[in-house]
Write a protein that holds these residues in place. Structure first.
Motif, PDB file in Angstrom:
ATOM      1  N   LYS A   3      26.903 -10.460  44.963  1.00 43.72           N
ATOM      2  CA  LYS A   3      28.416 -10.822  44.722  1.00 43.72           C
ATOM      3  C   LYS A   3      29.094  -9.777  44.183  1.00 43.72           C
ATOM      4  N   THR A   5      31.555  -8.832  41.424  1.00 46.00           N
ATOM      5  CA  THR A   5      32.319  -9.404  40.130  1.00 46.00           C
ATOM      6  C   THR A   5      33.351  -8.375  39.622  1.00 46.00           C
ATOM      7  N   ASP A 150      34.509 -11.813  44.267  1.00 43.68           N
ATOM      8  CA  ASP A 150      33.925 -12.991  44.496  1.00 43.68           C
ATOM      9  C   ASP A 150      33.965 -13.911  43.013  1.00 43.68           C
ATOM     10  N   GLU A 151      33.984 -12.979  41.988  1.00 41.35           N
ATOM     11  CA  GLU A 151      34.121 -13.722  40.678  1.00 41.35           C
ATOM     12  C   GLU A 151      34.789 -12.777  39.637  1.00 41.35           C
ATOM     13  N   TYR A 177      42.141 -20.230  42.128  1.00 44.00           N
ATOM     14  CA  TYR A 177      40.768 -20.328  41.455  1.00 44.00           C
ATOM     15  C   TYR A 177      40.158 -21.422  40.711  1.00 44.00           C
ATOM     16  N   THR A 193      35.733 -17.156  33.226  1.00 41.26           N
ATOM     17  CA  THR A 193      35.290 -16.671  34.524  1.00 41.26           C
ATOM     18  C   THR A 193      35.808 -17.547  35.609  1.00 41.26           C
ATOM     19  N   TYR A 194      36.315 -17.251  36.574  1.00 48.15           N
ATOM     20  CA  TYR A 194      37.005 -17.785  37.859  1.00 48.15           C
ATOM     21  C   TYR A 194      36.225 -17.348  39.171  1.00 48.15           C
ATOM     22  N   ARG A 195      36.256 -18.315  40.108  1.00 54.37           N
ATOM     23  CA  ARG A 195      36.053 -17.936  41.494  1.00 54.37           C
ATOM     24  C   ARG A 195      37.119 -18.246  42.335  1.00 54.37           C
ATOM     25  N   THR A 197      39.266 -19.942  45.298  1.00 56.20           N
ATOM     26  CA  THR A 197      38.959 -21.089  46.422  1.00 56.20           C
ATOM     27  C   THR A 197      39.860 -20.929  47.439  1.00 56.20           C
TER      28      THR A 197
END
Length: 206
Positions: A3, A5, A150-151, A177, A193-195, A197
């Protein structure tokens, strides 16, 4: 598949410019370089070590690459968790002007090929390994606008500057996120740390 980042240092007002020193980046007349250094502590160091332990490759903007290439190749201790990864793992530089990079393991990617190359690099990484972007302001904004992150690791430091280049670009797509991890360090930095959505949604209370 790995991924992508993005890890970025920001102030309370979202400034990401020149965290490491007064001479790092004075573009636009910026006079506050080195704002992060007074807050660096063992908590930040521990997170940085964990982060680099997950690296499979690095993607950097030209400016950040040149700063790194001037410093890290001189650090040859194989037990250094940052130097060993930066010197030993593949490095990709998004640039239309960089020619003949001297840091071993470096590949320059032209802007027109960048999106497809990111997919290719991620496909070649082992699961749980990361294509890591550090700093690299213009590249970071380019990636965010295209939903390629992705992150997102935001290291937020307790200082307000009122000037400087900010991380999130005007005109980017509104994005929601989820928070997947957080910690606070002894000197007051908050690491989030966020992903993503999906697109942001809007509503009215009541």
């Amino acid at each position: 598949m790995g991924k992508l980042t993005l890890t970025t240092f920001v102030t309370l007002d979202g400034v990401m410019q020149a965290p490491g020193g007064p001479e790092e980046d004075s573009a636009g007349g910026f006079r506050y370089g080195g704002w992060l250094t007074p807050f660096h502590d063992e908590g930040v160091g521990a997170f940085t070590t964990e982060l680099f332990d997950r690296a499979g490759a690095f993607l950097l903007g030209r400016r950040t690459y040149e700063i790194f290439a001037d410093y890290w190749p001189k650090r040859t201790d194989p037990t250094d968790p940052i130097a060993s990864r930066l010197n030993g793992l593949p490095k990709y530089v998004a640039s239309t002007t960089l020619r003949n990079p001297s840091w071993p393991g470096t590949t320059v990617i032209d802007g027109e090929q960048l999106q497809s190359e990111i997919v290719r690099i991620k496909d070649g990484l082992e699961e749980h390994r990361e294509l890591q972007v550090h700093g690299s302001g213009q590249l970071a904004q380019w990636l965010l606008v295209r939903d390629l992150v992705d992150e997102l690791n935001l290291e937020v430091y307790p200082v307000f500057l009122g000037a400087g280049r900010r991380l999130f670009p005007t005109g980017g797509l509104p994005t929601a996120y989820e928070l997947v991890a957080s910690r606070t360090t002894p000197n007051g930095a908050v690491i989030l740390t966020y992903r993503p959505t999906g697109r942001a949604t809007f509503a009215t209370f009541g």
